[in-house]
Design an enzyme around this catalytic site. Structure first.
Site, mmCIF file in Angstrom:
data_model
loop_
_atom_site.group_PDB
_atom_site.id
_atom_site.type_symbol
_atom_site.label_atom_id
_atom_site.label_comp_id
_atom_site.label_asym_id
_atom_site.label_seq_id
_atom_site.Cartn_x
_atom_site.Cartn_y
_atom_site.Cartn_z
ATOM 1 N N GLY A 1 17.328 -2.795 1.816
ATOM 2 C CA GLY A 1 16.457 -3.670 2.595
ATOM 3 C C GLY A 1 15.346 -4.233 1.728
ATOM 4 N N LEU B 1 8.906 13.880 12.916
ATOM 5 C CA LEU B 1 9.458 12.872 13.836
ATOM 6 C C LEU B 1 9.402 11.481 13.214
ATOM 7 C CD1 LEU B 1 6.962 11.053 15.139
ATOM 8 C CD2 LEU B 1 6.616 13.087 16.502
ATOM 9 N N ARG B 2 10.334 10.635 13.659
ATOM 10 C CA ARG B 2 10.349 9.232 13.208
ATOM 11 C C ARG B 2 9.945 8.338 14.365
ATOM 12 N NH1 ARG B 2 16.517 9.188 12.127
ATOM 13 N NH2 ARG B 2 16.236 10.440 13.995
ATOM 14 N N CYS C 1 4.018 6.208 6.825
ATOM 15 C CA CYS C 1 4.159 7.475 6.090
ATOM 16 C C CYS C 1 4.597 7.319 4.629
ATOM 17 C CB CYS C 1 5.138 8.385 6.826
ATOM 18 S SG CYS C 1 4.482 8.939 8.407
ATOM 19 N N ASP D 1 -8.807 12.334 22.072
ATOM 20 C CA ASP D 1 -9.017 11.295 21.061
ATOM 21 C C ASP D 1 -10.466 10.845 21.140
ATOM 22 O OD1 ASP D 1 -6.667 9.559 19.391
ATOM 23 O OD2 ASP D 1 -8.694 8.687 19.437
ATOM 24 N N LYS E 1 6.619 18.789 3.432
ATOM 25 C CA LYS E 1 6.516 17.475 4.083
ATOM 26 C C LYS E 1 6.497 16.341 3.042
ATOM 27 C CE LYS E 1 5.746 14.228 7.008
ATOM 28 N NZ LYS E 1 6.744 13.722 7.913
ATOM 29 N N THR F 1 -0.075 15.057 8.084
ATOM 30 C CA THR F 1 0.484 15.258 6.745
ATOM 31 C C THR F 1 -0.686 15.401 5.776
ATOM 32 O OG1 THR F 1 2.395 13.932 7.342
ATOM 33 C CG2 THR F 1 1.963 14.214 4.990
HETATM 34 N N1 LIG Z 1 3.471 8.123 12.597
HETATM 35 C C1 LIG Z 1 4.486 8.867 12.184
HETATM 36 O O1 LIG Z 1 5.670 8.502 12.286
HETATM 37 C C2 LIG Z 1 4.236 10.211 11.570
HETATM 38 C C3 LIG Z 1 5.292 11.120 11.411
HETATM 39 C C4 LIG Z 1 5.027 12.369 10.864
HETATM 40 C C5 LIG Z 1 3.744 12.697 10.450
HETATM 41 N N2 LIG Z 1 2.740 11.796 10.593
HETATM 42 C C6 LIG Z 1 1.383 12.195 10.186
HETATM 43 O O2 LIG Z 1 0.649 12.526 11.359
HETATM 44 C C7 LIG Z 1 -0.732 12.171 11.203
HETATM 45 C C8 LIG Z 1 -1.152 11.249 12.333
HETATM 46 O O3 LIG Z 1 -0.411 10.054 12.219
HETATM 47 P P1 LIG Z 1 -0.353 8.978 13.416
HETATM 48 O O4 LIG Z 1 0.649 7.963 13.012
HETATM 49 O O5 LIG Z 1 -0.203 9.709 14.705
HETATM 50 O O6 LIG Z 1 -1.853 8.391 13.310
HETATM 51 P P2 LIG Z 1 -2.613 7.445 14.347
HETATM 52 O O7 LIG Z 1 -3.555 6.653 13.549
HETATM 53 O O8 LIG Z 1 -1.619 6.758 15.230
HETATM 54 O O9 LIG Z 1 -3.425 8.473 15.289
HETATM 55 C C9 LIG Z 1 -4.515 9.217 14.860
HETATM 56 C C10 LIG Z 1 -5.480 9.342 16.046
HETATM 57 O O10 LIG Z 1 -6.470 10.322 15.731
HETATM 58 C C11 LIG Z 1 -7.683 9.919 16.343
HETATM 59 N N3 LIG Z 1 -8.792 10.663 15.731
HETATM 60 C C12 LIG Z 1 -9.263 10.597 14.470
HETATM 61 N N4 LIG Z 1 -10.265 11.473 14.279
HETATM 62 C C13 LIG Z 1 -10.428 12.136 15.457
HETATM 63 C C14 LIG Z 1 -11.289 13.166 15.907
HETATM 64 N N5 LIG Z 1 -12.205 13.725 15.103
HETATM 65 N N6 LIG Z 1 -11.191 13.592 17.181
HETATM 66 C C15 LIG Z 1 -10.285 13.040 18.008
HETATM 67 N N7 LIG Z 1 -9.422 12.065 17.643
HETATM 68 C C16 LIG Z 1 -9.488 11.619 16.386
HETATM 69 C C17 LIG Z 1 -7.718 8.414 16.126
HETATM 70 O O11 LIG Z 1 -8.599 7.764 17.019
HETATM 71 C C18 LIG Z 1 -6.238 8.057 16.364
HETATM 72 O O12 LIG Z 1 -6.006 7.712 17.728
HETATM 73 C C19 LIG Z 1 -0.836 11.545 9.804
HETATM 74 O O13 LIG Z 1 -1.215 12.530 8.894
HETATM 75 C C20 LIG Z 1 0.587 11.106 9.519
HETATM 76 O O14 LIG Z 1 0.866 11.063 8.150
HETATM 77 C C21 LIG Z 1 2.941 10.566 11.156
#
Ligand SMILES: NC(=O)c1ccc[n+]([C@@H]2O[C@H](COP(=O)([O-])OP(=O)(O)OC[C@H]3O[C@@H](n4cnc5c(N)ncnc54)[C@H](O)[C@@H]3O)[C@@H](O)[C@H]2O)c1
Length: 439
Positions: free
Chosen positions: A256, A153-154, A263, A30, A207, A122
């Site tokens: 709700g 995942l949820r 998402c 990260d 997705k 996504t």
């Molecule tokens: N949260 C969910 O439930 C969920 C479920 C399925 C899919 N997604 C998808 O997954 C993706 C990530 O979602 P999330 O909720 O984990 O996001 P998040 O914001 O929790 O995490 C993203 C991370 O990426 C890091 N980051 C950004 N640019 C970077 C780089 N160049 N190098 C290293 N780290 C970097 C950020 O600092 C952050 O910690 C999104 O596209 C989201 O739509 C999320």
């Protein structure tokens, strides 16, 4: 096989820990140095049930490490996942792909040996093609393929969802990438998880099509709840009657205050934009987005109505502010619309949430956050349930009545039994369930 997970948020951290649990060597990267420092100190920066133990165990076995050094992790990796955020672009609702493209450009400079670069974020149809172009342009000599592997995942049940998914979707037409990703997901294949190999564009669209469908299902039952209220039907029974139909299924039929989270809001918007641009608008999803936006405002009005239309100076106790239980994620939570509307109406809002208050306090100035349920409810004019955390279900109606100044409950998640509430002398409003007849 070595994995580099770029982005250690909800998805990257959970996926990285689960791949390590499968036995692979994983480096979660990260760019947020504070996050990596906390992870290296054994602290989990998000609330996700079971994640602390899974991370600790795999760190101890040296299969899971955390780093800010993208170059080192990518050079050593056979598979590089891009799991960075893809929020809504401010102003127009398109998915903001700047983090994905920036990660791709960084990855390109350090690729070493054949590597499969996988978008787990996504991303709209065509993003994989663009990631491939960026890498090819930066490093014409690199030996790589770009695949799509959307994550389903949820939050709140993320580990179980990753370890026992309904399916795994892998979008690639490259034979080598297919072979590598097939090996990566072999532990799930052995559990008879369906693994769907598709074109890259198809995987990207699956997705969005899935999330928009689920958001539609929620919005559908929300509107049925409104109709139930208007005609004296009970939405719980309607949902059960519908859900028992095998063609429909019972999940996502809980009415709700409107869907939220990291998402559905952004993914429905992005799909609607992509579809309009492609000349094939999905008007159903456009309507869902509008209905969901309107719903959050309607919910604030429902609370105002429960205060006899006279909210000024009243105290409302709010239980739950996260967009759903078992997470600390506040992104697009309905609370972010409903509570400011109540504040503007002159209400004093006193709120409690088991995990979300730290983040919520930053986003909801003017809301008075308290340490427990009892402190929230005591002396309030009305109790509103916004998130269905399990601990709220055990509240005793008699105790609620005794604690409130006036016995009014607005249950926006239908966690209480209407009969028990009215029997305790409470004026009770739920979502789409008529009050039981007065005896
Ligand atoms: N949260 C969910 O439930 C969920 C479920 C399925 C899919 N997604 C998808 O997954 C993706 C990530 O979602 P999330 O909720 O984990 O996001 P998040 O914001 O929790 O995490 C993203 C991370 O990426 C890091 N980051 C950004 N640019 C970077 C780089 N160049 N190098 C290293 N780290 C970097 C950020 O600092 C952050 O910690 C999104 O596209 C989201 O739509 C999320």
């Amino acid at each position: 096989m070595r994995i580099a997970m770029i982005g250690s948020g909800y998805v990257g951290l959970v996926s990285g820990a689960c791949f390590a649990e499968f036995g692979f060597d994983v480096t979660c990267v990260d760019k947020d140095g504070d996050k990596i420092a906390r992870l290296n100190a054994g602290e989990i920066p998000i609330f996700e049930p079971g994640l602390d133990a899974l991370v600790a165990e795999n760190c101890e076995r040296k299969r899971l490490v955390f780093s800010t050094d993208l170059a080192g992790a990518v050079k050593a990796a056979d598979v590089v996942f891009i799991a960075v955020g893809t929020p809504s672009r401010r102003g127009d609702g398109y998915a903001d792909l700047s983090y994905v493209y920036a990660a791709a450009a960084e990855i390109a400079t350090v690729l070493d040996g054949y590597t499969v670069v996988v978008t787990k974020s996504t991303v709209p149809v065509g993003t994989g093609r663009e990631v491939e172009r960026i890498i090819r342009e930066t490093r014409p000599d690199a030996d790589f393929d770009v695949a799509s592997n959307p994550e389903f995942l949820r939050e709140g049940s993320a580990i179980g969802d990753f370890m026992r998914p309904d399916r795994v979707v892998i979008g690639t037409e490259a034979e080598r990438a297919r072979e590598v990703l097939g090996r990566l997901y072999r532990p799930l294949f052995l559990l008879e998880t369906p693994i769907l190999f598709t074109r890259r564009e198809t995987a990207e669209l699956i997705k969005y099509a899935t999330n928009a469908f689920l958001a539609t299902k929620i919005t559908y039952i929300n509107q049925m709840a409104d109709l139930c209220e208007a005609v004296g039907a009970d939405v719980s029974d309607v949902a059960r009657g519908m859900g028992l139909d095998g063609r429909i299924g019972a999940k996502f039929l809980h009415p709700g205050p409107g869907y939220g989270g990291s998402c559905f809001p952004k993914d429905t918007l992005a799909l609607a934009k992509t579809a309009r641009d492609a000349g094939a608008p999905v008007t159903i999803v456009e309507n869902v987005i509008a209905a969901n936006d309107a719903r959050k405002h309607a919910m604030a009005q429902k609370v105002v109505a429960a205060l006899d239309g006279d909210p000024k100076g009243k105290t409302v106790a709010v239980l739950g502010v996260t967009f759903k239980p078992n997470t600390d994620d506040m992104r697009e939570s309905p609370a972010l619309d409903i509570l400011p509307a109540l504040l503007s109406a002159g209400v004093h809002v006193r709120a409690y949430d088991p995990e979300g208050m730290k983040e919520a306090a930053k986003l909801l100035p003017g809301v008075d956050f308290v340490a427990d349920m009892d402190s929230a409810i005591k002396g309030a004019d009305c109790l509103v349930v916004l998130t269905e955390w399990n601990e709220f279900r055990s509240l005793d109606p008699e105790k609620i009545n005794a604690a409130l100044k006036s016995p009014v409950v607005v249950d926006l998640r239908n966690v209480f039994a209407p009969g028990e509430m009215t029997a305790a002398g409470i004026r009770y409003a739920s979502i789409g369930r008529p009050p039981p007849p007065r005896k």
